[in-house]
Write an enzyme that holds these catalytic residues in place. Structure first.
Site, PDB file in Angstrom:
ATOM      1  N   SER A   1       0.766  -1.481  -0.070  1.00  0.00           N
ATOM      2  CA  SER A   1       0.010   0.189   0.125  1.00  0.00           C
ATOM      3  C   SER A   1       0.864   1.193  -0.049  1.00  0.00           C
ATOM      4  CB  SER A   1      -1.003  -0.162   1.173  1.00  0.00           C
ATOM      5  OG  SER A   1      -1.379   1.339   1.397  1.00  0.00           O
TER       6      SER A   1
ATOM      7  N   TYR B   1      -1.509  -0.007  10.229  1.00  0.00           N
ATOM      8  CA  TYR B   1      -1.894  -0.303   9.008  1.00  0.00           C
ATOM      9  C   TYR B   1      -0.658  -0.408   8.126  1.00  0.00           C
ATOM     10  CZ  TYR B   1      -3.506  -1.121   4.010  1.00  0.00           C
ATOM     11  OH  TYR B   1      -3.611  -1.437   2.952  1.00  0.00           O
TER      12      TYR B   1
ATOM     13  N   LYS C   1       1.844  -3.427   6.638  1.00  0.00           N
ATOM     14  CA  LYS C   1       2.302  -3.818   5.183  1.00  0.00           C
ATOM     15  C   LYS C   1       3.711  -3.662   4.795  1.00  0.00           C
ATOM     16  CE  LYS C   1      -1.878  -4.609   3.398  1.00  0.00           C
ATOM     17  NZ  LYS C   1      -2.294  -5.809   2.895  1.00  0.00           N
TER      18      LYS C   1
HETATM   19  N1  NAD Z   1      -8.689  -0.656  -1.584  1.00  0.00           N
HETATM   20  C1  NAD Z   1      -7.513   0.143  -1.639  1.00  0.00           C
HETATM   21  O1  NAD Z   1      -7.561   1.350  -1.853  1.00  0.00           O
HETATM   22  C2  NAD Z   1      -6.299  -0.405  -1.066  1.00  0.00           C
HETATM   23  C3  NAD Z   1      -4.994   0.368  -1.298  1.00  0.00           C
HETATM   24  C4  NAD Z   1      -3.801  -0.129  -0.745  1.00  0.00           C
HETATM   25  C5  NAD Z   1      -3.747  -1.537  -0.385  1.00  0.00           C
HETATM   26  N2  NAD Z   1      -4.869  -2.494  -0.390  1.00  0.00           N
HETATM   27  C6  NAD Z   1      -4.852  -3.710  -0.017  1.00  0.00           C
HETATM   28  O2  NAD Z   1      -5.488  -4.448  -0.963  1.00  0.00           O
HETATM   29  C7  NAD Z   1      -5.993  -5.667  -0.497  1.00  0.00           C
HETATM   30  C8  NAD Z   1      -7.402  -5.891  -0.687  1.00  0.00           C
HETATM   31  O3  NAD Z   1      -8.144  -4.662  -0.621  1.00  0.00           O
HETATM   32  P1  NAD Z   1      -9.529  -4.582  -0.856  1.00  0.00           P
HETATM   33  O4  NAD Z   1     -10.039  -3.174  -1.069  1.00  0.00           O
HETATM   34  O5  NAD Z   1     -10.166  -5.482  -1.834  1.00  0.00           O
HETATM   35  O6  NAD Z   1     -10.368  -5.012   0.574  1.00  0.00           O
HETATM   36  P2  NAD Z   1     -11.675  -5.985   0.800  1.00  0.00           P
HETATM   37  O7  NAD Z   1     -11.814  -5.831   2.459  1.00  0.00           O
HETATM   38  O8  NAD Z   1     -12.783  -5.786   0.053  1.00  0.00           O
HETATM   39  O9  NAD Z   1     -10.579  -7.559   0.623  1.00  0.00           O
HETATM   40  C9  NAD Z   1     -10.086  -8.226   1.552  1.00  0.00           C
HETATM   41  C10 NAD Z   1     -10.411  -9.501   1.351  1.00  0.00           C
HETATM   42  O10 NAD Z   1      -9.655 -10.304   2.243  1.00  0.00           O
HETATM   43  C11 NAD Z   1     -10.392 -11.139   3.010  1.00  0.00           C
HETATM   44  N3  NAD Z   1      -9.540 -11.457   4.292  1.00  0.00           N
HETATM   45  C12 NAD Z   1      -9.353 -10.544   5.197  1.00  0.00           C
HETATM   46  N4  NAD Z   1      -8.494 -11.280   6.257  1.00  0.00           N
HETATM   47  C13 NAD Z   1      -8.521 -12.443   5.901  1.00  0.00           C
HETATM   48  C14 NAD Z   1      -7.842 -13.659   6.433  1.00  0.00           C
HETATM   49  N5  NAD Z   1      -7.439 -13.669   7.578  1.00  0.00           N
HETATM   50  N6  NAD Z   1      -8.053 -14.868   5.798  1.00  0.00           N
HETATM   51  C15 NAD Z   1      -8.495 -14.849   4.520  1.00  0.00           C
HETATM   52  N7  NAD Z   1      -9.093 -13.744   3.885  1.00  0.00           N
HETATM   53  C16 NAD Z   1      -9.096 -12.449   4.593  1.00  0.00           C
HETATM   54  C17 NAD Z   1     -11.651 -10.568   3.262  1.00  0.00           C
HETATM   55  O11 NAD Z   1     -12.875 -11.259   3.507  1.00  0.00           O
HETATM   56  C18 NAD Z   1     -11.990  -9.707   1.955  1.00  0.00           C
HETATM   57  O12 NAD Z   1     -12.522 -10.464   1.017  1.00  0.00           O
HETATM   58  C19 NAD Z   1      -5.932  -5.604   1.060  1.00  0.00           C
HETATM   59  O13 NAD Z   1      -4.680  -6.189   1.529  1.00  0.00           O
HETATM   60  C20 NAD Z   1      -5.414  -4.156   1.433  1.00  0.00           C
HETATM   61  O14 NAD Z   1      -4.669  -3.835   2.498  1.00  0.00           O
HETATM   62  C21 NAD Z   1      -6.195  -1.849  -0.798  1.00  0.00           C
END
Ligand code: NAD
Length: 322
Positions: A117, A141, A145
């Protein structure tokens, strides 16, 4: 080669699964549905329900589906909330990654693409963030990461893991109306929810040192992001080495006011945003160069701001119709 997508039932993971499928690359999803949706996983893709913290389940998934690489998207992503839930954040993002890497090593699975991130940079003191910009996370957070990236680096040294981390900036849009961002904390869902409920969306501060006074961020379309994962997976499949980390940024900033104007245009709902005070800790501008990803991962902005807003709005409307 079969790719295990952890978090494949979430907003970004589901787009990654869709992109893998379109590229003809077999995928398996492992997700505990803590924030994901079972309906996001296509019927043709095997779905293992459970947590990455459950080492035995991870080992079984790797073995039963003959997995050869992992796209590790699962995580707890709420930076603001992580301040009040540091232990939970570290458990999910650090311990979870360690368990996954341990089981990968035991199973001989030696390729991983990791969801990192922009939060690893904190508030960077530069007009354009590059991969070399100092890392100074400002929340549990962002810290979690960064530790995830270190785990990959150290496993590469210790066990020959082939790994890369993709540092996402502000991910928005939808690649298909059935997939949407259900985060209660991100700008797009907040604005759309406000409009759907007849409230006026709010801008937090319009007195920043930016062209229109509102914060400038680097918005990228989730479908473009998903393609970068496929490109990274393909490079790792053929034995290419990638950099430890890539910024997935556009090089261009968009202000919150520009987003609001585009939302009004796309939705046809004329509104004047309410101006609230600044939110503590919100930097004026964060924009990243995606040049290295463009060079190595065919990273490009294939969608403009209007498409980002329009696709996100269409998916939000489809979701609220159920
Ligand atoms: N959305 C953004 O703008 C953004 C930006 C930077 C990084 N990220 C990273 O991208 C990844 C996905 O983000 P997103 O926006 O799709 O979020 P999201 O919450 O929609 O997706 C995360 C998924 O991981 C699953 N999950 C969480 N903990 C788990 C575990 N212990 N075991 C199995 N599954 C688990 C959740 O059920 C969910 O389906 C994350 O790691 C987040 O930190 C997202």
């Amino acid at each position: 080669m079969t790719w295990l997508v952890t978090g494949g039932a979430g907003y970004i993971g589901a787009h990654v699964v869709e992109a893998l499928t379109e590229a003809g690359m077999p995928a398996v999803v492992l997700d505990d549905l803590s924030s994901g949706h079972a309906g996001f996983v296509p019927e043709s893709v095997p779905f293992v329900r459970g947590s990455i913290l459950d080492g035995e389940l991870v080992a079984r998934a790797l073995d039963e589906h003959a997995v050869t690489g992992v796209i590790h998207v699962a995580g707890y992503k709420y930076a603001g909330v992580s301040v009040t839930r540091p232990l939970h954040t570290y458990e999910q993002n650090v311990t979870g990654t360690a368990v996954l890497l341990e089981r990968m090593q035991s199973a001989g699975v030696d390729r991983v693409v990791f969801s990192s991130s922009a939060a690893v940079y904190g508030t960077p003191d530069t007009l354009l963030v590059t991969e070399e910009t100092p890392k100074a996370p400002e929340s549990p957070y962002g810290e979690s990461k960064l530790v995830g990236e270190w785990l990959l680096r150290d496993q590469a040294t210790a066990a020959g893991l082939h790994a890369t981390a993709l540092r996402y900036f502000n991910v928005v849009g939808s690649g298909s109306p059935r997939l949407f961002d259900s985060s209660p904390h991100n700008l797009f869902p907040l604005v759309f929810d406000a409009l759907s409920e007849g409230r006026v969306p709010r801008i937090n501060g319009d007195d920043y040192d930016t062209p229109d006074g509102t914060c400038v961020r680097d918005y990228i379309h989730v479908a473009d992001l998903a393609l970068a994962h496929v490109a990274a997976a393909k490079r790792l499949e053929v034995g290419d080495e990638l950099l430890p980390a890539y910024n997935l940024g556009s090089g261009e900033g968009v202000s919150v006011r520009q987003i609001m104007d585009t939302v009004a245009e796309v939705t046809g709902i004329a509104f004047v945003p309410e101006i609230g005070p600044r939110r503590p800790g919100d930097p004026a501008r964060i924009v990243a160069s995606g040049e290295l990803a463009a060079r190595d991962l065919d990273w490009r902005m294939r969608h403009d701001l209007r498409e980002m807003v329009a696709s996100a709005w269409a998916a939000h409307q489809a979701a609220s119709r159920g």
